[in-house]
Design a protein around this motif. Structure first.
Motif, PDB file in Angstrom:
ATOM      1  N   ASP A 305      29.943  69.831  91.305  1.00  0.00           N
ATOM      2  CA  ASP A 305      28.415  69.478  91.410  1.00  0.00           C
ATOM      3  C   ASP A 305      28.393  68.003  91.969  1.00  0.00           C
ATOM      4  OD1 ASP A 305      25.556  69.020  90.949  1.00  0.00           O
ATOM      5  OD2 ASP A 305      26.100  68.740  88.555  1.00  0.00           O
ATOM      6  N   GLU A 306      28.334  68.192  93.422  1.00  0.00           N
ATOM      7  CA  GLU A 306      28.868  66.948  94.089  1.00  0.00           C
ATOM      8  C   GLU A 306      27.662  65.880  93.951  1.00  0.00           C
ATOM      9  OE1 GLU A 306      29.859  65.590  98.861  1.00  0.00           O
ATOM     10  OE2 GLU A 306      29.954  67.775  98.383  1.00  0.00           O
ATOM     11  N   ASN A 307      26.422  66.300  93.684  1.00  0.00           N
ATOM     12  CA  ASN A 307      25.310  65.379  93.604  1.00  0.00           C
ATOM     13  C   ASN A 307      24.779  65.036  92.370  1.00  0.00           C
ATOM     14  OD1 ASN A 307      24.857  67.330  96.598  1.00  0.00           O
ATOM     15  ND2 ASN A 307      24.761  64.888  96.709  1.00  0.00           N
ATOM     16  N   ILE A 310      23.293  68.973  87.588  1.00  0.00           N
ATOM     17  CA  ILE A 310      23.823  69.505  86.157  1.00  0.00           C
ATOM     18  C   ILE A 310      24.652  68.516  85.703  1.00  0.00           C
ATOM     19  CG2 ILE A 310      24.366  71.317  85.159  1.00  0.00           C
ATOM     20  CD1 ILE A 310      21.914  71.737  86.463  1.00  0.00           C
ATOM     21  N   ILE A 311      25.744  68.254  86.174  1.00  0.00           N
ATOM     22  CA  ILE A 311      26.753  67.266  85.372  1.00  0.00           C
ATOM     23  C   ILE A 311      27.116  65.945  85.995  1.00  0.00           C
ATOM     24  CG2 ILE A 311      29.220  67.187  84.686  1.00  0.00           C
ATOM     25  CD1 ILE A 311      29.195  70.018  84.709  1.00  0.00           C
ATOM     26  N   SER A 312      26.453  64.855  85.568  1.00  0.00           N
ATOM     27  CA  SER A 312      26.413  63.491  86.423  1.00  0.00           C
ATOM     28  C   SER A 312      27.857  63.039  86.195  1.00  0.00           C
ATOM     29  CB  SER A 312      25.515  62.536  85.517  1.00  0.00           C
ATOM     30  OG  SER A 312      25.950  62.227  84.268  1.00  0.00           O
ATOM     31  N   SER A 313      28.197  62.304  87.491  1.00  0.00           N
ATOM     32  CA  SER A 313      29.582  61.661  87.664  1.00  0.00           C
ATOM     33  C   SER A 313      29.123  60.284  88.475  1.00  0.00           C
ATOM     34  CB  SER A 313      30.333  62.594  88.417  1.00  0.00           C
ATOM     35  OG  SER A 313      31.625  61.828  88.676  1.00  0.00           O
ATOM     36  N   THR A 314      30.228  59.352  87.932  1.00  0.00           N
ATOM     37  CA  THR A 314      30.203  58.166  88.677  1.00  0.00           C
ATOM     38  C   THR A 314      31.047  58.101  89.978  1.00  0.00           C
ATOM     39  OG1 THR A 314      32.048  57.292  87.340  1.00  0.00           O
ATOM     40  CG2 THR A 314      29.831  56.852  86.400  1.00  0.00           C
ATOM     41  N   GLU A 349      38.677  63.875  90.829  1.00  0.00           N
ATOM     42  CA  GLU A 349      38.672  62.477  90.760  1.00  0.00           C
ATOM     43  C   GLU A 349      38.746  62.120  89.336  1.00  0.00           C
ATOM     44  OE1 GLU A 349      38.566  60.129  93.227  1.00  0.00           O
ATOM     45  OE2 GLU A 349      37.966  61.655  94.950  1.00  0.00           O
ATOM     46  N   PRO A 350      38.805  60.746  89.018  1.00  0.00           N
ATOM     47  CA  PRO A 350      38.960  60.608  87.421  1.00  0.00           C
ATOM     48  C   PRO A 350      37.802  60.769  86.724  1.00  0.00           C
ATOM     49  CG  PRO A 350      40.017  58.691  88.674  1.00  0.00           C
ATOM     50  CD  PRO A 350      39.249  59.504  89.706  1.00  0.00           C
ATOM     51  N   GLN A 351      37.656  61.888  86.032  1.00  0.00           N
ATOM     52  CA  GLN A 351      36.351  62.287  85.270  1.00  0.00           C
ATOM     53  C   GLN A 351      36.499  62.246  83.881  1.00  0.00           C
ATOM     54  OE1 GLN A 351      33.898  63.295  87.046  1.00  0.00           O
ATOM     55  NE2 GLN A 351      34.646  64.201  88.852  1.00  0.00           N
TER      56      GLN A 351
END
Length: 373
Positions: A305-307, A310-314, A349-351
């Motif tokens: 989910d690059e953008n 559904i799952i947010s990421s920094t 990446e560090p998730q």
């Protein structure tokens, strides 16, 4: 509404109209009417699943990562899901009422108001045809999307896949369902309150829609397609979402079974429809039954989910994580299942978090006991 929304809406309406014609055609082709009458029945049942989970990342607040909704507490004994169910069935009507509690309900129903947080199912239906299985149901249902549910004993793995945790577990609305005379085809068209919503998002006037086509060519094989079309935001910030789920389940040999699944979703980047953000998730589960009491299963999954739809990421590349799991199941009686699962997440990446530091992986061990009665 922009051109893309119009196109998607018209395409879906054509699909719904086609399904209705299929319903009517198959209904007209139905065989002779079943003369036997069904005695009305009211039944009661219950389900309970307790679990213990330990994450080697040792989260300080005992909560698993935000994209995990089922079995989401660390280093404590807890209730994932427990419910009591009343079901009524007669010749032309049916109904279900299921009240539930547990950490699954706390996490998944957090956005619902008041007592709706504890309603797992509440629906009623009427049979529209005397000659065939054509039903109209309304209320709160288990989702028409995916091969996994919140009821762990009905799933091949102890914990839910990332794609299951991040697509609707439940829905509210109405659905038209047709089951063919040979029981091989199931067709459904749905009007819904939203993406996993009982109460619609404030300010959202759009009714969401969905469809399901399921084919069972043999007793041990299922091929399923499910979809969702709608929005999960107020009209003032509406971004149209489309979602497609496809899976196949079959027996490879006497003791081997396989599920392959794929989720693909898109959501508009802006209200004027200039491009879409896309997420996707493949999964494969292989199960081996040693005998009637023992079984094992392995799972591979990937979620991208690059953008952050559904799952947010920094992280600059968004959320991209691979999952592997292995579980051992023991069935001491027909109504009980004892399970142990080792699962690992590996992010691009560090998730994840360990000792207050961002890390790329997480490993955890889960044990559960589930009983139905």
């Amino acid at each position: 509404m922009n051109c893309k929304q119009n196109f998607l809406k018209h395409t879906f309406m054509k699909t719904m109209i086609s399904l209705v014609f299929v319903f009517l055609f198959l209904n007209g082709q139905a065989q002779t009417e079943n003369k036997e009458t069904q005695t009305p029945a009211l039944t009661f049942s219950a389900y309970l699943e307790t679990y213990y989970q330990y994450s080697f990342n040792k989260p300080g607040d005992n909560n698993r990562p935000g994209f995990v909704y089922s079995h989401n507490r660390h280093n404590e004994f807890n209730l994932n899901l427990g419910f009591v169910k009343a079901a009524y069935s007669a010749d032309r009507v049916r109904a279900n009422l299921v009240l539930a509690a547990g950490t699954y309900m706390n996490a998944n129903y957090a956005a619902e108001p008041g007592v709706l947080k504890n309603v797992y199912e509440a629906n009623a239906g009427v049979k529209l045809s005397k000659k065939s299985e054509l039903w109209l149901d309304a209320g709160i249902f288990a989702s028409h999307i995916g091969f996994e549910s919140a009821i762990s004993k009905d799933c091949w793995t102890l914990t839910r896949s990332i794609l299951a945790d991040n697509s609707p577990y439940y829905e509210a609305g109405t659905k038209l369902t047709y089951l063919s005379p040979n029981k091989k085809w199931t067709l459904s068209a749905l009007a819904l309150n939203g993406w996993q919503r009982i109460q619609r998002v404030a300010g959202n006037s759009m009714i969401s829609t969905g469809a399901q086509i399921q084919f069972k060519p043999t007793e041990n094989t299922v091929i399923n397609y499910s979809s969702f079309f709608g929005a999960d935001k107020p009209d003032s910030a509406r971004l149209f979402r489309t979602f497609h789920n496809l899976y196949a389940q079959t027996n490879l040999a006497e003791n081997w079974s396989l599920i392959l699944g794929l989720d693909i979703g898109t959501e508009e980047k802006t209200m004027n429809g200039t491009g879409v953000n896309t997420w996707f998730a493949p999964v494969g589960i292989l199960k081996y039954s040693l005998n009637d009491q023992w079984g094992i299963a392995g799972r591979y999954e990937y979620y991208a989910d690059e953008n952050g739809v559904i799952i947010s990421s920094t992280q600059p590349g968004g959320f991209k994580t691979t999952g592997l799991s292995f579980n051992v199941d023991h069935k001491p009686s027909d109504n009980m299942l004892v399970r142990l699962e080792l699962r690992h997440f590996q992010g691009k990446e560090p998730q994840f978090t360990k000792d207050n530091q961002a890390v790329k992986s997480e490993t955890f061990l889960t044990a559960s006991m589930a009983i139905s009665f």
